[in-house]
Design a protein around this motif. Structure first.
Motif, PDB file in Angstrom:
ATOM      1  N   LEU A 176       0.829  -1.205   0.000  1.00 32.73           N
ATOM      2  CA  LEU A 176       0.000   0.000   0.000  1.00 32.73           C
ATOM      3  C   LEU A 176       0.865   1.258   0.000  1.00 32.73           C
ATOM      4  N   ILE A 177       1.963   1.246   0.750  1.00 35.32           N
ATOM      5  CA  ILE A 177       2.881   2.395   0.724  1.00 35.32           C
ATOM      6  C   ILE A 177       3.392   2.624  -0.692  1.00 35.32           C
ATOM      7  N   ASN A 178       3.760   1.559  -1.377  1.00 26.68           N
ATOM      8  CA  ASN A 178       4.219   1.687  -2.761  1.00 26.68           C
ATOM      9  C   ASN A 178       3.124   2.262  -3.658  1.00 26.68           C
ATOM     10  N   ALA A 179       1.879   1.838  -3.438  1.00 24.86           N
ATOM     11  CA  ALA A 179       0.771   2.336  -4.259  1.00 24.86           C
ATOM     12  C   ALA A 179       0.496   3.806  -3.980  1.00 24.86           C
ATOM     13  N   ILE A 180       0.502   4.204  -2.703  1.00 23.41           N
ATOM     14  CA  ILE A 180       0.230   5.594  -2.336  1.00 23.41           C
ATOM     15  C   ILE A 180       1.283   6.526  -2.927  1.00 23.41           C
ATOM     16  N   THR A 181       2.533   6.115  -2.821  1.00 22.91           N
ATOM     17  CA  THR A 181       3.637   6.984  -3.235  1.00 22.91           C
ATOM     18  C   THR A 181       3.956   6.868  -4.720  1.00 22.91           C
ATOM     19  N   GLY A 182       3.358   5.889  -5.395  1.00 25.39           N
ATOM     20  CA  GLY A 182       3.598   5.728  -6.818  1.00 25.39           C
ATOM     21  C   GLY A 182       4.930   5.105  -7.144  1.00 25.39           C
ATOM     22  N   HIS A 183       5.519   4.390  -6.177  1.00 25.49           N
ATOM     23  CA  HIS A 183       6.794   3.716  -6.392  1.00 25.49           C
ATOM     24  C   HIS A 183       6.565   2.211  -6.473  1.00 25.49           C
ATOM     25  N   VAL A 184       7.339   1.567  -7.305  1.00 21.81           N
ATOM     26  CA  VAL A 184       7.176   0.124  -7.467  1.00 21.81           C
ATOM     27  C   VAL A 184       7.750  -0.639  -6.279  1.00 21.81           C
ATOM     28  N   ALA A 185       8.888  -0.190  -5.761  1.00 20.97           N
ATOM     29  CA  ALA A 185       9.564  -0.958  -4.716  1.00 20.97           C
ATOM     30  C   ALA A 185      10.184  -0.065  -3.659  1.00 20.97           C
ATOM     31  N   LEU A 186       9.496   1.010  -3.275  1.00 23.66           N
ATOM     32  CA  LEU A 186      10.012   1.882  -2.221  1.00 23.66           C
ATOM     33  C   LEU A 186      10.075   1.126  -0.900  1.00 23.66           C
ATOM     34  N   ALA A 187       8.947   0.530  -0.527  1.00 26.07           N
ATOM     35  CA  ALA A 187       8.893  -0.295   0.683  1.00 26.07           C
ATOM     36  C   ALA A 187       9.018  -1.748   0.258  1.00 26.07           C
ATOM     37  N   ARG A 188       9.939  -2.453   0.860  1.00 33.42           N
ATOM     38  CA  ARG A 188      10.173  -3.842   0.483  1.00 33.42           C
ATOM     39  C   ARG A 188       9.071  -4.731   1.023  1.00 33.42           C
ATOM     40  N   VAL A 189       8.549  -5.588   0.156  1.00 36.09           N
ATOM     41  CA  VAL A 189       7.531  -6.547   0.556  1.00 36.09           C
ATOM     42  C   VAL A 189       8.236  -7.806   1.021  1.00 36.09           C
ATOM     43  N   ALA A 190       8.071  -8.134   2.303  1.00 36.38           N
ATOM     44  CA  ALA A 190       8.770  -9.290   2.865  1.00 36.38           C
ATOM     45  C   ALA A 190       8.252 -10.584   2.254  1.00 36.38           C
ATOM     46  N   GLN A 191       9.162 -11.515   2.011  1.00 31.99           N
ATOM     47  CA  GLN A 191       8.773 -12.811   1.470  1.00 31.99           C
ATOM     48  C   GLN A 191       8.055 -13.657   2.513  1.00 31.99           C
ATOM     49  N   ALA A 192       8.368 -13.433   3.775  1.00 35.70           N
ATOM     50  CA  ALA A 192       7.714 -14.162   4.864  1.00 35.70           C
ATOM     51  C   ALA A 192       7.102 -13.154   5.818  1.00 35.70           C
ATOM     52  N   PRO A 193       5.827 -13.339   6.207  1.00 35.24           N
ATOM     53  CA  PRO A 193       5.189 -12.408   7.130  1.00 35.24           C
ATOM     54  C   PRO A 193       5.934 -12.341   8.458  1.00 35.24           C
ATOM     55  N   GLY A 194       5.882 -11.159   9.077  1.00 33.70           N
ATOM     56  CA  GLY A 194       6.486 -11.008  10.393  1.00 33.70           C
ATOM     57  C   GLY A 194       7.956 -10.653  10.366  1.00 33.70           C
ATOM     58  N   ARG A 195       8.517 -10.368   9.183  1.00 34.08           N
ATOM     59  CA  ARG A 195       9.944 -10.074   9.097  1.00 34.08           C
ATOM     60  C   ARG A 195      10.278  -8.633   9.463  1.00 34.08           C
ATOM     61  N   THR A 196       9.333  -7.705   9.278  1.00 34.79           N
ATOM     62  CA  THR A 196       9.605  -6.304   9.586  1.00 34.79           C
ATOM     63  C   THR A 196       9.571  -6.114  11.096  1.00 34.79           C
ATOM     64  N   ARG A 197      10.698  -5.758  11.685  1.00 30.89           N
ATOM     65  CA  ARG A 197      10.786  -5.648  13.139  1.00 30.89           C
ATOM     66  C   ARG A 197      11.320  -4.288  13.557  1.00 30.89           C
ATOM     67  N   GLN A 198      11.090  -3.294  12.713  1.00 26.86           N
ATOM     68  CA  GLN A 198      11.559  -1.951  13.018  1.00 26.86           C
ATOM     69  C   GLN A 198      10.580  -0.950  12.423  1.00 26.86           C
ATOM     70  N   LEU A 199      10.706   0.294  12.850  1.00 23.42           N
ATOM     71  CA  LEU A 199       9.917   1.381  12.287  1.00 23.42           C
ATOM     72  C   LEU A 199      10.684   1.954  11.097  1.00 23.42           C
ATOM     73  N   ASN A 200      10.079   1.908   9.923  1.00 20.42           N
ATOM     74  CA  ASN A 200      10.714   2.410   8.706  1.00 20.42           C
ATOM     75  C   ASN A 200      10.070   3.730   8.305  1.00 20.42           C
ATOM     76  N   PHE A 201      10.900   4.767   8.122  1.00 25.98           N
ATOM     77  CA  PHE A 201      10.423   6.113   7.834  1.00 25.98           C
ATOM     78  C   PHE A 201      10.681   6.473   6.379  1.00 25.98           C
ATOM     79  N   PHE A 202       9.637   6.978   5.714  1.00 30.98           N
ATOM     80  CA  PHE A 202       9.728   7.413   4.327  1.00 30.98           C
ATOM     81  C   PHE A 202       9.322   8.885   4.262  1.00 30.98           C
ATOM     82  N   GLN A 203      10.219   9.704   3.768  1.00 27.47           N
ATOM     83  CA  GLN A 203       9.978  11.151   3.703  1.00 27.47           C
ATOM     84  C   GLN A 203       9.390  11.527   2.353  1.00 27.47           C
TER      85      GLN A 203
END
Length: 219
Positions: A61-88
């Motif tokens: 959804l972040i990629n769709a909102i911002t119009g980027h194909v791969a700005l936010a990485r889509v994890a191959q396995a759920p539960g892999r994101t364990r940090q707060l990621n900031f996009f300006q």
């Protein structure tokens, strides 16, 4: 065949939609990742955070909102994101924050406790956090973890808006019923906006309205 109820008119008029388009026409870039509250950048500008169960489609959804194909990485396995990621977005008047997913059953208990603890501390203590977008998969019934996070947002007095994802996977009549059911849940929570946005990153459904809703916060 019933249709999904229309979004709030305040975010569907031409001026609001154009404001959303212009906001996200700016360049968006990844700027920071924090694994602890102490590792957060100094609060500046407006922050809008995305929360949701693991595999709900936050990165997509972040990629769709911002119009980027791969700005936010889509994890191959759920539960892999364990940090707060900031996009300006643009010059920094707005930051989109990708929060760790919650409720992933196969994650070790210690890991879930650590990254959920970070999420909760961020929600309670970030002065420039204007809204949380609480993502819920349109195909899946609401879970106890969803209600837990809604209760925490109520207690923290953090305004949140429920966003249904993956709507393209649902038949229209089932989607309409799901929308009404989730809207009824939102109405029970004092911190929730009385509007549920239905989206599909695949078809673009609701993306312009979501951009407009976010743009209204950036003054």
């Amino acid at each position: 065949m019933p249709d999904v109820a229309p979004p709030d008119p305040a975010i569907t008029d031409a001026e609001a939609l154009e404001a959303g388009r212009l906001l996200f026409a700016q360049n968006t870039q990844f700027v920071h990742a924090a694994q602890t509250v102490e590792g957060l950048l100094e609060a500046r500008g407006i922050e809008v955070a995305l929360a949701g169960r693991s595999n709900v489609g936050k990165s997509t959804l972040i990629n769709a909102i911002t119009g980027h194909v791969a700005l936010a990485r889509v994890a191959q396995a759920p539960g892999r994101t364990r940090q707060l990621n900031f996009f300006q977005v643009g010059e920094g008047r707005l930051s989109i924050v990708d929060m760790p997913g919650y409720g992933y059953a196969e994650a070790p208990k210690a890991v879930k406790r650590d990254w959920q603890g970070l999420m909760f501390r961020y929600l309670r203590g970030r002065p420039n956090l204007r809204r949380v977008l609480l993502l819920m998969d349109a195909r899946i019934e609401d879970k106890p973890a969803d209600h837990t996070i809604m209760g925490i947002l109520d207690k923290a007095a953090v305004a949140f808006q429920i966003v249904l994802t993956k709507a393209d996977k649902m038949k229209p009549e089932l989607l309409a019923r799901k929308h009404e059911a989730i809207l009824a849940i939102a109405r029970k929570h004092p911190a929730a906006l009385n509007d549920v946005i239905v989206t599909s990153s695949e078809t673009g459904l609701g993306i312009a309205e979501l951009r407009a809703s976010i743009a209204a916060l950036v003054v």
